[in-house]
Design a protein around this motif. Structure first.
Motif, PDB file in Angstrom:
ATOM      1  N   ALA A  91       0.840  -1.206   0.000  1.00 34.64           N
ATOM      2  CA  ALA A  91       0.000   0.000   0.000  1.00 34.64           C
ATOM      3  C   ALA A  91       0.875   1.256   0.000  1.00 34.64           C
ATOM      4  N   ALA A  92       1.945   1.226   0.784  1.00 32.77           N
ATOM      5  CA  ALA A  92       2.871   2.371   0.823  1.00 32.77           C
ATOM      6  C   ALA A  92       3.594   2.532  -0.512  1.00 32.77           C
ATOM      7  N   GLN A  93       3.936   1.421  -1.153  1.00 27.84           N
ATOM      8  CA  GLN A  93       4.560   1.478  -2.483  1.00 27.84           C
ATOM      9  C   GLN A  93       3.623   2.149  -3.469  1.00 27.84           C
ATOM     10  N   ALA A  94       2.368   1.720  -3.475  1.00 28.24           N
ATOM     11  CA  ALA A  94       1.396   2.303  -4.404  1.00 28.24           C
ATOM     12  C   ALA A  94       1.214   3.793  -4.123  1.00 28.24           C
ATOM     13  N   ALA A  95       1.100   4.139  -2.858  1.00 33.78           N
ATOM     14  CA  ALA A  95       0.881   5.541  -2.501  1.00 33.78           C
ATOM     15  C   ALA A  95       2.083   6.413  -2.863  1.00 33.78           C
ATOM     16  N   THR A  96       3.284   5.965  -2.506  1.00 33.65           N
ATOM     17  CA  THR A  96       4.465   6.781  -2.808  1.00 33.65           C
ATOM     18  C   THR A  96       4.765   6.810  -4.302  1.00 33.65           C
ATOM     19  N   GLY A  97       4.447   5.736  -5.002  1.00 33.23           N
ATOM     20  CA  GLY A  97       4.614   5.739  -6.451  1.00 33.23           C
ATOM     21  C   GLY A  97       3.689   6.753  -7.101  1.00 33.23           C
TER      22      GLY A  97
END
Length: 160
Positions: A91-97
């Motif tokens: 989820a953090a990967q998707a958000a920061t991406g």
């Protein structure tokens, strides 16, 4: 189970398309059409992963059974921590991406750092799956498509 395997395939696609990102942002060379396509696939695939992770979390919360913490074994607690860690890191990967691509470019450094966390957690997850495979305790069989059946032949929901 199908969400799990869809995310696995999508993460493989993310890995395969990630090399195009720095080439599309190179100030000295114009990006090639294929790099622009790979960058777009990476971005939209990442957003789809984020959505699927949210669906997976909602399903997990809606199907979870209430168990007392004192009754969980250390192995169950470790599995729980790794699973929730994977959900959080994806989820953090998707958000920061998303933030790095559309709102604030410097978030790309955070996005890359979280990738290392994700890789570590996925490595632990795959190692545990291999251990269960060696033990032949049925855990791996419950997560393999078309093999998640009980002895009676009825479909069984994977235990998480």
């Amino acid at each position: 189970m199908w969400i799990h395997w869809a995310i696995v395939a999508m993460i493989a696609a993310q890995w395969a398309t990630s090399g195009a990102i720095p080439r599309t942002h190179n100030p000295l060379l114009p990006p090639s059409p294929s790099d622009l396509l790979l960058h777009m696939v990476h971005n939209y695939n990442g957003m789809a992963i984020g959505c699927l992770v949210l669906v997976r979390i909602a399903l997990r919360l809606s199907r979870s059974t209430v168990r007392q913490q004192a009754r969980r074994t250390p192995m169950e607690l470790a599995a729980l921590a790794v699973h929730w860690g994977i959900y959080a890191s994806l989820a953090a990967q998707a958000a920061t991406g998303f933030i790095a691509s559309y709102l604030w470019g410097p978030a790309a450094g955070i996005h890359k750092a979280i990738w290392n966390v994700t890789l570590t957690l996925v490595t632990l997850h795959v190692t545990a799956a291999a251990w269960h495979g060696v033990r032949r305790d049925g855990v791996v069989g419950r997560m393999l498509p078309f093999r998640a059946k009980t002895i009676s032949g009825e479909r069984q929901r994977p235990v998480r």
